[in-house]
Design an enzyme around this catalytic site. Structure first.
Site, PDB file in Angstrom:
ATOM      1  N   LYS B 119      13.458  -5.151   8.992  1.00 41.37           N
ATOM      2  CA  LYS B 119      13.321  -5.425  10.546  1.00 41.37           C
ATOM      3  C   LYS B 119      12.877  -3.441  11.052  1.00 41.37           C
ATOM      4  O   LYS B 119      11.721  -3.141  11.870  1.00 41.37           O
ATOM      5  CB  LYS B 119      14.088  -6.529  11.450  1.00 41.37           C
ATOM      6  CG  LYS B 119      13.966  -5.952  12.674  1.00 41.37           C
ATOM      7  CD  LYS B 119      14.761  -6.887  13.300  1.00 41.37           C
ATOM      8  CE  LYS B 119      16.125  -6.501  12.691  1.00 41.37           C
ATOM      9  NZ  LYS B 119      17.001  -8.638  14.157  1.00 41.37           N
ATOM     10  N   THR B 127      25.757  -2.353   6.074  1.00 40.32           N
ATOM     11  CA  THR B 127      26.147  -1.595   5.435  1.00 40.32           C
ATOM     12  C   THR B 127      26.185   0.263   4.889  1.00 40.32           C
ATOM     13  O   THR B 127      27.211   0.492   4.269  1.00 40.32           O
ATOM     14  CB  THR B 127      25.130  -1.599   3.650  1.00 40.32           C
ATOM     15  OG1 THR B 127      24.875  -3.501   3.785  1.00 40.32           O
ATOM     16  CG2 THR B 127      25.173  -1.021   1.885  1.00 40.32           C
ATOM     17  N   GLY B 133      35.593   1.465   1.955  1.00 41.44           N
ATOM     18  CA  GLY B 133      35.482   0.814   0.433  1.00 41.44           C
ATOM     19  C   GLY B 133      35.364  -0.668   0.011  1.00 41.44           C
ATOM     20  O   GLY B 133      34.512  -1.000   0.963  1.00 41.44           O
ATOM     21  N   ASP B 301      19.183 -13.164  13.241  1.00 39.11           N
ATOM     22  CA  ASP B 301      17.746 -14.157  12.624  1.00 39.11           C
ATOM     23  C   ASP B 301      17.712 -14.806  11.404  1.00 39.11           C
ATOM     24  O   ASP B 301      16.663 -15.967  11.437  1.00 39.11           O
ATOM     25  CB  ASP B 301      16.970 -12.772  12.259  1.00 39.11           C
ATOM     26  CG  ASP B 301      16.960 -11.549  13.378  1.00 39.11           C
ATOM     27  OD1 ASP B 301      17.173 -12.353  14.511  1.00 39.11           O
ATOM     28  OD2 ASP B 301      15.435 -10.755  13.427  1.00 39.11           O
ATOM     29  N   ARG B 363      42.958  -8.629   9.105  1.00 40.16           N
ATOM     30  CA  ARG B 363      42.264  -7.845   9.998  1.00 40.16           C
ATOM     31  C   ARG B 363      42.789  -9.053  11.652  1.00 40.16           C
ATOM     32  O   ARG B 363      42.956  -8.569  12.639  1.00 40.16           O
ATOM     33  CB  ARG B 363      41.460  -8.028   9.779  1.00 40.16           C
ATOM     34  CG  ARG B 363      41.247  -6.437   8.913  1.00 40.16           C
ATOM     35  CD  ARG B 363      39.515  -6.604   8.935  1.00 40.16           C
ATOM     36  NE  ARG B 363      39.263  -5.384   8.490  1.00 40.16           N
ATOM     37  CZ  ARG B 363      38.308  -4.464   7.617  1.00 40.16           C
ATOM     38  NH1 ARG B 363      36.681  -5.744   8.052  1.00 40.16           N
ATOM     39  NH2 ARG B 363      37.917  -3.108   7.399  1.00 40.16           N
ATOM     40  N   GLU B 457      25.908 -10.508   3.869  1.00 38.54           N
ATOM     41  CA  GLU B 457      26.944 -11.071   5.903  1.00 38.54           C
ATOM     42  C   GLU B 457      26.403 -12.431   5.970  1.00 38.54           C
ATOM     43  O   GLU B 457      27.400 -13.403   6.583  1.00 38.54           O
ATOM     44  CB  GLU B 457      26.631  -9.849   6.275  1.00 38.54           C
ATOM     45  CG  GLU B 457      27.986 -10.438   7.333  1.00 38.54           C
ATOM     46  CD  GLU B 457      27.666  -9.584   8.368  1.00 38.54           C
ATOM     47  OE1 GLU B 457      26.987  -8.648   8.513  1.00 38.54           O
ATOM     48  OE2 GLU B 457      28.306 -10.009   9.625  1.00 38.54           O
TER      49      GLU B 457
END
Lengths: 211, 557
Positions: B119, B127, B133, B301, B363, B457
């Site tokens: 895109k 990234t 790390g 998307d 997290r 992802e």
């Protein structure tokens, strides 16, 4: 409010706004030459910037540069090297011939005019010319270190009259140094344990109780 | 819980600074994190989730803003692509971040002809922004099993065990692969390139397992991958070419995609034997009103298009809110402060100067605890921005020089904020960071749609309901390679000549049957801040290009 001009359009934004966000408020579509929006690592938002009272036009990454009153900004498309400096992974392995390949893939590097155009073009303040000269004289590791924080924005490509493509030379030096020399003992040992079958995973063994 | 509902009550900045003594007592231990997560984690926000009514994952919950896009109509119709220029490739990779580049390189190294479309520009992705790390179990006291269990537990036991085992087992070989392509990793102090790798600890892990290059690991990885992909003779790269739809054959298999060229202002059809979707996450949708650490292009998307074609989703209701986005000033709100700061010993304190959570918990737990402090009035207020304090001055006092040598990116961000982190704490607040779930995949990256693979992802099942630091970069290498290899090897059972929008027609019938509106269109391609209007942009199009000159025009970008 701070008033400035971006790609010929007036923008009026609060102090502390970055050029990229100011461009959005000026009605410029952010569909190209933009990416990480502030971290300053993707190198996409190259811009030429002229500040009030300064005759010189400077380079900047628009996402990490705050606006100033009277600033004039033009975004720059990514400049591709005039010819690709092509090599493959097999060129990276042999440290004994690394210098030969630097000279073969980047023959322009030895013709550096020491004009420091690349240094002035670098929005990250890297000593680009020094890195080029180190690589051209065979100090691959030294050149690699100079380009530690290079974001590959290609502004030095545009600035070099000898078409050296300094950042790509720097990255070649970095890749040669890593692929040619880095052989971590702990990684090699772990790879051996896995391939010999000494270390495996029991996917059924884990329960949600902390040990 | 919605951040807009946070009471404006809090402790003024000056009082909070005065309360900061750097010698705070250890935080209270949490024996069961579930009540904290249920009450304070945004995944559980009341009135937030919506149940999907159509598609392969109908019945599952996900955030309303994402559900709207997953159940939207297509951007294009048959008439938009009638007479469009068509190009052919063997493997089409959609997305130019880490996963896309690695899938493209792996497919090309297996001999396939690869077209990679992206895109924005090649490498302009999340990234390149990764700081912390990559996890890899190389320590003598560590093992694949320990990494496997940490990952599964960190994800609240929701991960797919086979995928987690693949992720972890690939680790050492993935790091070797990266070094072979020229990526540098930090070595232990005083050791040469044949010594031991430097390791940091990640939240939710039992042993130090994070390998890194300073705190710009993603930059180091991405510039190597971008160069390698750009130089590979069998890979063609089209920048500025967002995908707008996938192409199907009569069996429902994926046989290509339609991209929109921002350069030529027109659609182009790409026919491919197989497709790797590597479009990343959804942070720029600002789910639940949160700021985001994500790149401009992270608008879900690929997730939307794969779902429309019949792929199943996993944990679509689970997102990661990174605990330490910068909370002030407003112009920088949401930008990331790496977990490396806490990993090196920086503590989190509330407006009373008290620590309130073990900073190296997973997290989701740390983020929920920060939202609790802010929601219950113990946050710190500065110019109307609420947050808690990352005590960087105490870290600098304990380990002089550490900020400048090791936390380069933190210092850079603090400098932009006008903060000297050695003298002043940094205000932080959770920022939308990562899509924990995504398209369901097998260990080869394959989806339930023949010919469609996913990596990075956009895919789901690995991280369960919470990802550990360093497992995103590890995933995109391991599964980028798996998806690239499988896509290169894929042969359709019954090769078909057809490549069209048949699945879109079926999808529309399903939307109508479910009583869903047809006026919502997706994918969105760009977030509202980008000010992009597809119809207006198309009006700028040129119609005088032959297919040959069009291909040439796309390649030089």
């Amino acid at each position: 409010m701070v008033n400035l001009t971006i790609d010929g359009r007036p923008a009026s934004v609060p102090e502390g706004t970055t050029i990229v966000l100011a461009a959005a408020t000026a009605g410029i579509a952010l569909t190209t030459n933009v990416g990480c929006m502030g971290q300053g690592v993707c190198g996409a938002c190259r811009a030429l910037v002229r500040r009030t009272g300064e005759p010189e036009v400077r380079t900047a990454l628009a996402c990490e540069t705050p606006v100033e009153d009277g600033m004039q900004v033009s975004f720059l498309d990514r400049v591709a090297p005039r010819r690709p400096h092509a090599y493959s992974e097999t060129d990276l392995v042999d440290g004994w011939t690394a210098y030969e390949r630097v000279l073969a893939v980047f023959p322009e590097a030895v013709r550096c005019r020491h004009c420091s155009g690349c240094d002035r073009a670098c929005p990250k303040g890297l000593e680009v010319q020094k890195g080029v000269n180190l690589a051209a004289s065979g100090d691959i590791a030294g050149a690699a270190a100079v380009f530690d924080l290079c974001v590959m924005c290609n502004l030095c490509v545009a600035a070099c009259p000898e078409h050296i493509a300094p950042n790509h030379l720097g990255l070649f030096a970095r890749r040669l140094a890593a692929a040619g020399t880095q052989r971590p003992a702990d990684l090699i040992r772990r790879l051996h344990e896995i391939t010999s079958g000494a270390m495996t995973i029991d996917a059924d063994a884990c329960t949600d109780k902390q040990p | 819980m919605n951040p807009t509902e946070i009471p404006a009550a809090g402790i003024p900045w000056s009082e909070a600074i005065a309360a900061l003594d750097g010698g705070s007592a250890p935080p209270p231990a949490i024996t069961d994190a579930q009540p904290l997560l249920r009450h304070w984690h945004p995944d559980h926000s009341a009135g937030g989730p919506r149940r999907l009514a159509v598609g392969a994952s109908a019945g599952q919950d996900c955030p309303a803003a994402l559900a709207d896009l997953l159940q939207a109509d297509a951007l294009i119709d048959d008439i938009d692509i009638a007479g469009c220029a068509t190009v052919s490739t063997e493997v089409l990779v959609i997305g130019g971040g880490g996963a896309g580049c690695i899938a493209a390189l792996t497919a090309a190294e297996a001999g396939a002809k690869v077209l990679l479309t992206t895109k924005l520009g090649l490498g302009d992705s999340n990234t390149v922004m990764a700081e912390g790390g990559i996890q890899c179990a190389v320590g003598a006291e560590d093992s694949l099993q320990t990494h496997f269990e940490d990952t599964l537990r960190g994800g609240q036991m929701a991960g797919d065990r086979a995928l987690v085992a693949a992720l972890v087992g690939d680790g050492p070989a993935s790091v070797r692969w990266l070094i072979e392509r020229g990526m540098t990793f930090d070595m232990e102090e005083g050791q040469g390139p044949s010594g031991r790798l430097r390791r940091k600890r990640a939240g939710g892990t039992r042993v130090p397992r994070i390998l890194s290059f300073r705190d710009v690991t993603g930059l180091e990885m991405m510039r190597v991958l971008r160069e390698a992909a750009g130089l590979h003779p069998r890979i063609t790269v089209w920048n500025r070419s967002p995908v707008v739809e996938l192409l199907s054959d009569e069996t429902g298999g994926c046989v290509g995609a339609v991209i929109y060229s921002l350069h030529l202002h027109r659609f182009v059809l790409i026919r491919a034997r197989s497709v790797v979707m590597a479009t990343g996450g959804a942070g720029r949708l600002h789910l639940n009103g949160f700021p985001t650490s994500n790149h401009l292009g992270a608008t879900a998307d690929g997730l939307v298009l794969a779902y429309r074609m019949g792929a199943r989703l996993r944990e679509p209701d689970s997102f990661q809110y990174h605990p330490t986005g910068i909370a002030w000033p407003p112009a920088l709100r949401g930008q990331l402060i790496s977990e490396a700061a806490r990993s090196l010993g920086a503590t989190l304190v509330n407006g009373h100067g008290h620590r309130f959570v073990d900073e190296l918990s997973p997290r989701d737990v740390v983020a929920a605890a920060i939202l609790r402090e802010c929601g219950e009035g113990r946050g710190v207020l500065r110019d109307g921005c609420v947050g808690v304090l990352l005590d960087t001055p105490a870290l600098e006092r304990a380990r002089p020089g550490i900020l400048k040598t090791t936390l380069v990116t933190l210092c850079h961000l603090a400098h932009k904020a006008g903060i000297d982190p050695a003298r002043e704490p940094v205000p932080v607040y959770p920022t939308l960071h990562y899509q924990n779930g995504g398209i369901a995949i097998g260990t080869d990256g394959g989806t339930e749609v023949p010919g469609l693979y996913c990596a990075g992802e956009v895919s789901g099942g690995i991280h369960g309901r919470n990802r550990l630091m360093g497992n995103a970069l590890l995933e995109l290498v391991g599964f980028g390679r798996r998806a690239g290899a499988a896509a290169a090897a894929f042969q359709p059972v019954r090769p078909s000549g057809r490549a069209n929008l048949g699945h879109v027609q079926e999808w529309r019938r399903a939307l109508v049957a479910a009583g869903l509106p047809l006026d919502v269109k997706a994918p969105v391609l760009f977030p509202p801040i980008a000010g992009f209007d597809l119809a207006a942009d198309r009006a700028l199009g040129r119609s005088d290009l032959s297919a040959r000159s069009l291909e040439a025009a796309l390649q030089v970008l």
